[in-house]
Scaffold this active site. Structure first.
Site, PDB file in Angstrom:
ATOM      1  N   TYR A 143      -2.921   3.521 -11.608  1.00  0.00           N
ATOM      2  CA  TYR A 143      -3.394   4.225 -10.411  1.00  0.00           C
ATOM      3  C   TYR A 143      -3.258   5.734 -10.530  1.00  0.00           C
ATOM      4  O   TYR A 143      -2.983   6.409  -9.535  1.00  0.00           O
ATOM      5  CB  TYR A 143      -2.609   3.766  -9.162  1.00  0.00           C
ATOM      6  CG  TYR A 143      -2.560   2.281  -8.941  1.00  0.00           C
ATOM      7  CD1 TYR A 143      -3.730   1.551  -8.724  1.00  0.00           C
ATOM      8  CD2 TYR A 143      -1.351   1.591  -8.937  1.00  0.00           C
ATOM      9  CE1 TYR A 143      -3.688   0.178  -8.504  1.00  0.00           C
ATOM     10  CE2 TYR A 143      -1.305   0.224  -8.723  1.00  0.00           C
ATOM     11  CZ  TYR A 143      -2.474  -0.476  -8.513  1.00  0.00           C
ATOM     12  OH  TYR A 143      -2.419  -1.832  -8.298  1.00  0.00           O
ATOM     13  N   TYR A 159      -4.913  -6.717   0.551  1.00  0.00           N
ATOM     14  CA  TYR A 159      -4.705  -6.494  -0.877  1.00  0.00           C
ATOM     15  C   TYR A 159      -4.231  -7.803  -1.494  1.00  0.00           C
ATOM     16  O   TYR A 159      -3.238  -8.383  -1.047  1.00  0.00           O
ATOM     17  CB  TYR A 159      -3.662  -5.401  -1.139  1.00  0.00           C
ATOM     18  CG  TYR A 159      -3.385  -5.239  -2.611  1.00  0.00           C
ATOM     19  CD1 TYR A 159      -4.215  -4.448  -3.397  1.00  0.00           C
ATOM     20  CD2 TYR A 159      -2.347  -5.920  -3.228  1.00  0.00           C
ATOM     21  CE1 TYR A 159      -3.995  -4.339  -4.765  1.00  0.00           C
ATOM     22  CE2 TYR A 159      -2.117  -5.814  -4.592  1.00  0.00           C
ATOM     23  CZ  TYR A 159      -2.950  -5.018  -5.349  1.00  0.00           C
ATOM     24  OH  TYR A 159      -2.735  -4.915  -6.698  1.00  0.00           O
TER      25      TYR A 159
END
Ligand SMILES: *Cc1c(COP(=O)(O)O)cnc(C)c1O
Length: 400
Positions: free
Chosen positions: A6, A133
């Site tokens: 990320y 998620y």
């Protein structure tokens, strides 16, 4: 070189290098800090726990790993038996895999194939939540609703087989009304949506979901990869509302080794059971049922029971409420708490810029994302250590 998760590799700040870890503490070359993130919410017993270390050491003397294709072993048998008795209802059938994302994939595949095996070929759709998620693999990205992934999914055009709804009962009823013939499952992170922003919602929503799933024959999947093992203040949300399929990961091994499990109830298992080889579940991660992972997971669950972790979690919640309830600032939108999770949501993500370094200088490791500053501490944290984490969060708003 290492490609970090990320992160824009060009602009990322240098990660802190950890040279040792013990209890809630991470040790760097020039100091130590409390891990308020529990290494992505998994290290519930803290680091270097003697019981967990011993479980791995004694297993590695026998063997570290053998495959489950055509072979089996005691650690995986014992863990399956333990989970069967530890988990509520008839969630009895354990399919192991190496990560939470894969375990969610397995759950989604189970739900789809369950109906294919029954000849109900029109049930191709999945109902899920906005801000969900469920992992980083492709199907879990689709079923999820993470803004970071929208650009990838846009490349494929509109998702035809996934319907997202907010955590509101009217939207739930409407979706079932409209799509029930085409749905194979409804998947949720129950009560607490983690990576979507630590969003908390009411159990009544899940109770209604269970009723509707029963009414229309749709399978209910709880992704408790994050919420399992006490994080919401319940052992499992599945103790309150029983799903057909339960997915566990993260804390399953106490954060020692990546492992996950997809647990099916009797009805789902029966949907595959029979003489027809085409009705078998076609999945098999290389490292499923890894003996080190199973040994440490079993030790982790035994500790959780023996040392009454639920009371530890209730104590964390009590202290957190005492310290954080009513904490306000014009930049703060909401402070939310549930079990072993606290989240300060701000209006503008810029408000949290620099927090990680600020916390580091005060001996706390934190990793805020987007507009969310949160803590999910190891359950073995002392009151004093927890106060340090919470005070650091508050101090940020006082000094800035
Ligand atoms: C972390 C997470 C996953 C993915 O688990 P990995 O082990 O990172 O693949 C899936 N679902 C939820 C709810 C999670 O928090």
């Amino acid at each position: 070189m290492i490609w970090y998760p990320y992160e824009q590799m060009k602009t990322m700040k240098t990660p802190y290098k950890i040279i040792d870890a013990q209890g809630v503490w991470l040790e760097t070359e020039d100091g130590k800090m409390i891990d308020s993130v529990s290494s992505w919410w998994s290290v519930i017993h803290g680091y270097k726990h003697p019981v967990l270390n011993e479980a791995i050491k004694s297993q590695v003397e026998n063997f570290a790993h053998v495959m489950l294709g055509g072979l089996t072993h005691e650690p995986v048998r014992k863990l399956s038996e333990k989970l069967q008795s530890f988990l509520p209802g008839d969630l009895d059938y354990c399919f192991f895999s190496d990560s939470g994302s894969v375990a969610v994939e397995v759950g989604l595949k189970m739900a789809l194939q369950y109906f294919v095996n029954r000849g109900e070929l029109e049930r191709t759709k999945v109902l899920s939540l906005t801000h969900a998620y469920h992992g980083d693999t492709f199907k879990t990205m689709e079923v999820g609703d993470d803004e970071d992934y929208h650009f990838i999914l846009e490349a494929y055009g509109e998702k035809k087989d996934v319907i997202h709804i907010p955590t509101e009962i009217p939207a739930l009823e409407e979706a079932f009304e409209k799509y029930h013939r085409e749905l194979n499952c409804f998947i949720v992170e129950p009560l607490l949506q983690g990576a979507g922003g630590m969003r908390m919602y009411d159990i009544a929503f899940l109770q209604r979901a269970r009723e509707l799933c029963d009414q229309y024959g749709v399978l209910l999947i709880f992704d408790e990869v994050a919420t399992g093992f006490g994080r919401t203040g319940n052992r499992f949300v599945a103790d309150l509302v029983l799903p057909d399929i339960l997915v566990l990961g993260k804390a399953l091994t106490g954060g020692y080794i990546g492992h996950a499990v997809t647990v099916a109830n009797h009805k789902v298992y029966e949907g595959f059971y029979g003489d027809d080889p085409n009705k078998a579940l076609m999945h098999g991660p290389t490292f499923m049922g890894n003996a080190l992972a199973c040994s440490v997971a079993l030790a982790s669950i035994e500790l959780f029971e023996k040392e009454d972790y639920m009371s530890k979690i209730h104590r964390i919640e009590e202290i957190t409420r005492r310290e954080m309830e009513g904490f306000a600032d014009p930049r703060i939108k909401e402070v939310r708490m549930m079990g072993g999770c606290v989240c300060v949501e701000v209006y503008d993500s810029d408000t949290l810029k620099g927090y990680q370094q600020f916390a580091y200088e005060r001996g706390v490791f934190s990793r805020p994302f987007l507009k969310y500053l949160y803590a999910m501490v190891p359950y073995i944290i002392s009151e004093e250590e927890l106060m340090k984490v919470l005070r650091t969060m508050k101090e940020w708003f006082f000094v800035n």
